[in-house]
Structure formats: structure tokens, C-alpha cells
Design a protein around this motif. Sequence first.
Motif, short mmCIF file in Angstrom:
data_model
loop_
_atom_site.label_atom_id
_atom_site.label_comp_id
_atom_site.label_asym_id
_atom_site.label_seq_id
_atom_site.Cartn_x
_atom_site.Cartn_y
_atom_site.Cartn_z
N MET A 1 0.79 -1.10 0.11
CA MET A 1 0.01 0.08 0.00
C MET A 1 0.80 1.21 -0.02
O MET A 1 2.09 1.22 0.46
CB MET A 1 -0.82 0.02 1.07
CG MET A 1 -1.83 -1.10 1.41
SD MET A 1 -3.00 -1.02 0.16
CE MET A 1 -4.15 0.09 0.86
N LYS A 2 0.37 2.27 -0.42
CA LYS A 2 1.08 3.48 -0.54
C LYS A 2 1.58 3.94 0.85
O LYS A 2 2.75 4.55 0.74
CB LYS A 2 0.28 4.61 -1.34
CG LYS A 2 0.89 5.72 -1.68
CD LYS A 2 0.59 7.03 -0.64
CE LYS A 2 1.11 8.10 -1.00
NZ LYS A 2 1.34 9.10 0.02
N ASN A 3 0.73 3.95 1.99
CA ASN A 3 1.49 4.60 3.13
C ASN A 3 2.63 3.95 3.72
O ASN A 3 3.27 4.44 4.55
CB ASN A 3 0.26 4.58 4.08
CG ASN A 3 -0.45 3.38 4.23
OD1 ASN A 3 -0.60 2.39 3.27
ND2 ASN A 3 -1.02 2.66 5.52
N ARG A 4 2.53 2.59 3.26
CA ARG A 4 3.98 1.79 3.66
C ARG A 4 5.22 2.08 2.75
O ARG A 4 6.21 2.34 3.36
CB ARG A 4 3.64 0.38 3.40
CG ARG A 4 2.59 -0.18 4.56
CD ARG A 4 2.36 -1.57 4.46
NE ARG A 4 1.16 -2.00 5.49
CZ ARG A 4 0.82 -3.05 5.42
NH1 ARG A 4 1.41 -4.33 4.92
NH2 ARG A 4 -0.28 -3.42 6.24
N ILE A 5 5.07 2.01 1.48
CA ILE A 5 6.15 2.21 0.74
C ILE A 5 6.69 3.59 0.77
O ILE A 5 7.93 3.96 0.73
CB ILE A 5 5.98 1.78 -0.87
CG1 ILE A 5 7.08 2.12 -1.75
CG2 ILE A 5 4.96 2.84 -1.49
CD1 ILE A 5 8.24 1.34 -1.51
N LEU A 6 5.99 4.64 1.16
CA LEU A 6 6.36 6.09 1.07
C LEU A 6 6.92 6.50 2.50
O LEU A 6 7.06 7.58 2.89
CB LEU A 6 5.13 7.14 0.71
CG LEU A 6 5.03 6.85 -0.97
CD1 LEU A 6 4.11 8.03 -1.32
CD2 LEU A 6 6.27 7.35 -1.70
N ALA A 7 6.85 5.41 3.47
CA ALA A 7 7.03 5.84 4.81
C ALA A 7 8.43 6.81 4.76
O ALA A 7 8.67 7.59 5.69
CB ALA A 7 7.20 4.76 5.67
N GLY A 8 9.58 6.25 4.23
CA GLY A 8 10.76 6.68 4.07
C GLY A 8 10.83 7.95 3.26
O GLY A 8 11.25 9.17 3.88
N ALA A 9 10.25 8.21 2.36
CA ALA A 9 9.98 9.12 1.43
C ALA A 9 9.37 10.35 2.04
O ALA A 9 9.77 11.53 2.02
CB ALA A 9 9.28 8.96 0.15
N ILE A 10 8.27 10.05 3.04
CA ILE A 10 7.40 10.97 3.45
C ILE A 10 8.53 11.87 4.87
O ILE A 10 8.31 12.95 4.96
CB ILE A 10 6.34 10.69 4.18
CG1 ILE A 10 5.34 10.25 2.95
CG2 ILE A 10 5.61 11.86 5.36
CD1 ILE A 10 4.02 9.92 3.22
N GLY A 94 -4.21 5.86 -2.64
CA GLY A 94 -3.01 5.00 -2.64
C GLY A 94 -3.44 4.09 -4.11
O GLY A 94 -4.31 3.61 -4.20
N ASN A 95 -2.16 3.92 -4.95
CA ASN A 95 -2.48 3.15 -6.20
C ASN A 95 -2.81 1.64 -6.09
O ASN A 95 -3.67 1.24 -6.76
CB ASN A 95 -1.07 3.07 -6.94
CG ASN A 95 0.01 2.48 -6.24
OD1 ASN A 95 0.18 2.42 -4.97
ND2 ASN A 95 1.01 1.62 -6.87
N THR A 96 -2.75 1.12 -4.98
CA THR A 96 -3.32 -0.04 -4.88
C THR A 96 -4.76 -0.11 -4.11
O THR A 96 -5.31 -1.13 -4.15
CB THR A 96 -2.22 -1.09 -3.86
OG1 THR A 96 -2.21 -0.47 -2.77
CG2 THR A 96 -0.83 -1.17 -4.56
N GLN A 97 -5.07 1.04 -4.02
CA GLN A 97 -6.54 0.87 -3.46
C GLN A 97 -7.70 1.41 -4.47
O GLN A 97 -8.82 1.14 -4.12
CB GLN A 97 -6.51 2.14 -2.37
CG GLN A 97 -5.79 2.17 -1.11
CD GLN A 97 -5.73 3.44 -0.38
OE1 GLN A 97 -5.96 4.58 -0.82
NE2 GLN A 97 -5.80 3.29 0.96
N VAL A 98 -6.97 1.61 -5.72
CA VAL A 98 -8.30 2.06 -6.82
C VAL A 98 -9.20 0.89 -6.92
O VAL A 98 -10.51 1.01 -7.09
CB VAL A 98 -7.38 2.39 -7.94
CG1 VAL A 98 -8.72 2.71 -9.04
CG2 VAL A 98 -6.51 3.66 -7.77
#
Length: 417
Positions: A1-10, A94-98
Amino acid sequence: MKNRILAGAIALVSSVALGGCGYLSPSAGGDTDVTIWLMKGSASTEFLDKFTTAYEAEHDSVELNFKFQEWGGIGPKVLSALKGGNSPDVIEVGNTQVAQYAESGGLRDLTLESMRDLGSEDWLPGLAEPGSINGVQYGIPWYAANRVVIYNKDLFAQAGIDTPPKNREQWIADTERLDAEGNQGIYLAGQNWYVLAGFIWDEGGELANGEDGDWVGSLDSPAALRGMEFYKKLQALGSGPKDADEENPPQTDVFARGNVAQIISTPGSAALIEQANPELKGKLGYFPIPGKTTKKPGAVFTGGSDLIVPEKAPHRSAGIDVVKALASEKWQRELALAMSYVPNKPKLASAIGSQEGTAAMAEGATQGRATPNSAQWAEVEETNPIKPYMTAVLEGGDPEKAAKSASERISSLLAGG
């Protein structure tokens, strides 16, 4: 999910203040009030100021109203908005939520706009494919992030490694050299299943296969088993736990100790590492996860966001125009530069070329993929039978037997069981 992959980026933008519930443009007074839900931390105040000023100057009767949402509990909130009569005009998801939201029947078909106005043939597949359900484009790619290899330049130099590896074979050879003299060649937790997914995709396998809406777990396919075999070989070249994921303990904390040569994470993790150990500032490098050959990087899970337009949006046409602007080449470059994101098209990556970590991320994103495009995939991630499967193999269990058990559980979850 988007909130996981972007944890570092955020982490790069966590200091940005997006106070209050919304962001109203300074030039209020338009006849059409377009409401856009964005996730907190996705775009800085500076970017939104610049976008709003330019957009409203070109659309005299429009006022943009950005409202910020938290990832926690966002699913039910979006589904409620899609079903009710108080829907915003645009929503970042998130892209995988669509797939989950499309199943509700509450999304606007954006296929025509994506093909005619936005050059959808050039989009990153890891963003575009999850936004397309049965050939209908509901989600318009906005931005992406994915994992790269973060490495300690001093340890590479001590091992006599001048350039980062370009293929798996060289990566293993280099990591074996680095795994010596009290140092770990790589710190790879045993349950980092997003990384495993990339190795499986490189081998031609899938986490699950779906046909006519019927999904079947496929971790027990020969290709998927080869991906797990490579993961085990790489994971053994360090002291990562076999029964935990990358957050237990946080791999950035382990890397910050100074005796780990590599981790696999988003580039934003570098800020956390340098915060924990300032002596590593300026000593971190980045390269895309190597592929099987030097021709292209390895496959990676692409996290990120798509933009959707609710069918019941009060200003649906105006919302679509805002989506087209945010996804346009001009504002993709602006967003990538402001937020260190990967743009929705590989050709736009030059916007962040001077940022070493983001440039490596953009190169890897060309081989980006997403999790199975099933509305029930969130249930798989919730209970996640992939993690104990990985631990079982790493601890010496029968790979085929463990993979078959995990695949059967995935199949059951995707079937609603």
C-alpha cells in the motif's frame, strides 16, 4: 500500500506544516469551489501555493479548496464519500486502493481523458496498471516512490568496490566481499515481502494470478520459488532477523551503527540514518536494485498515489480538469522537484536528476510493478501469509510445502474467505 512504501520518502517532508483541515487559495471568490482531498504530507504548502495561483489565473471562475486526510482509516471514509451525497471533486488515493474503490461503483471513468490528453501510454506501469480495472482507467497516476539500495560508501571503498553492481550476480559477489571483518554485507529482514515480490517478478512469477475475477495465490510456482531462493541467498549475507520485518527493529537504526554496508529502502530513509548518526552524512550512496542482467534494473514494488474523481462529485468536470493539470508534464516536474518523488512518466525524471537518491529511484521505477489488482488484496496484507512463509523458508523449512500453504491462504482471502 502507498502509506507503507512512502514511509521513508515522507520523512523528507515531515517538517512541512499543513496545519488545519484545509487549504484555501488566497484568491478566494470563484464561482466554482473545487474540493480536493489530499493525503497529509503528499504536497508542500509551497507547491500548492504555486499550483493554485497558476491554475486560478487560468480559470477565473474556479476556487481550489484542498482538504488534508490521514492514511489511518481513509478507506471507509473514501467509500462513504463515494456512496453519499457529500463527495469531494477529486481524491488522492494509494495506487493499490483503486480496485477497492472501483468495486463500489462510485468512480468516474477517466479512460478518454487519460488517452486523449495525458499520454497514458508513457505512464509508469506501477501507477497506471492499478488504476485500470477491466480496461477502464479510474485512477490517474500522480507520483511514485520505490525502494533502492542505500549503501555505505566508506565500506564499499574498504572492500575495493569502486562502482555499484549492475546485475544480481555481481551484487551477490560484492555483498560477499562486504560481509567480512565484523561488517554485514547487507541488512535484510526476513519478512521484507515487498523486496521478495520484486525478485519473484524478475523470475517471471506472481504473488497471485487472476483470470475473470478469480484470483489464485501463486507463491508455489517454479518462478516464485526461484525468487525466494535468491532472497534467501542475499539475506544470509548479513544478520537480519528471519522472523521480523524491516521495522522490527527499524533497519535505518541498524544501518546507522556504521557496520552495515547496504539496506533496501526508499531514499528518504537516508535522512533518518543521518539523524541517528551524523558521521554518516555525505557517506551514503544509492543504486537501483540490480536485475538479472545489466540491461535493466530489477523489478520493484511501486508505491504512490493516483487521483480519482467520484461519480457523484458536485463539480465533476471541473474536478477532471484539476486532475489533468496535476498530472500534466509541467506540474509533474514541479512536484518531483519539490517533493523528491518519481514523476508519472520516466521521461520526466530529469527534473530530479541532481538528487542522487531520487534519480536512482526513478531509474528503478521503470521496472515498477504493483500488487495484484484485486479489491480483496488489502485483506491479504492485513493477515499477510507471505511473512510466515518467508520465515519458514529462511529457517530451513521445505520451500515448496511452505509456499503451497501460503498460496492456499492467499487464494482463500482473495475469494473473500
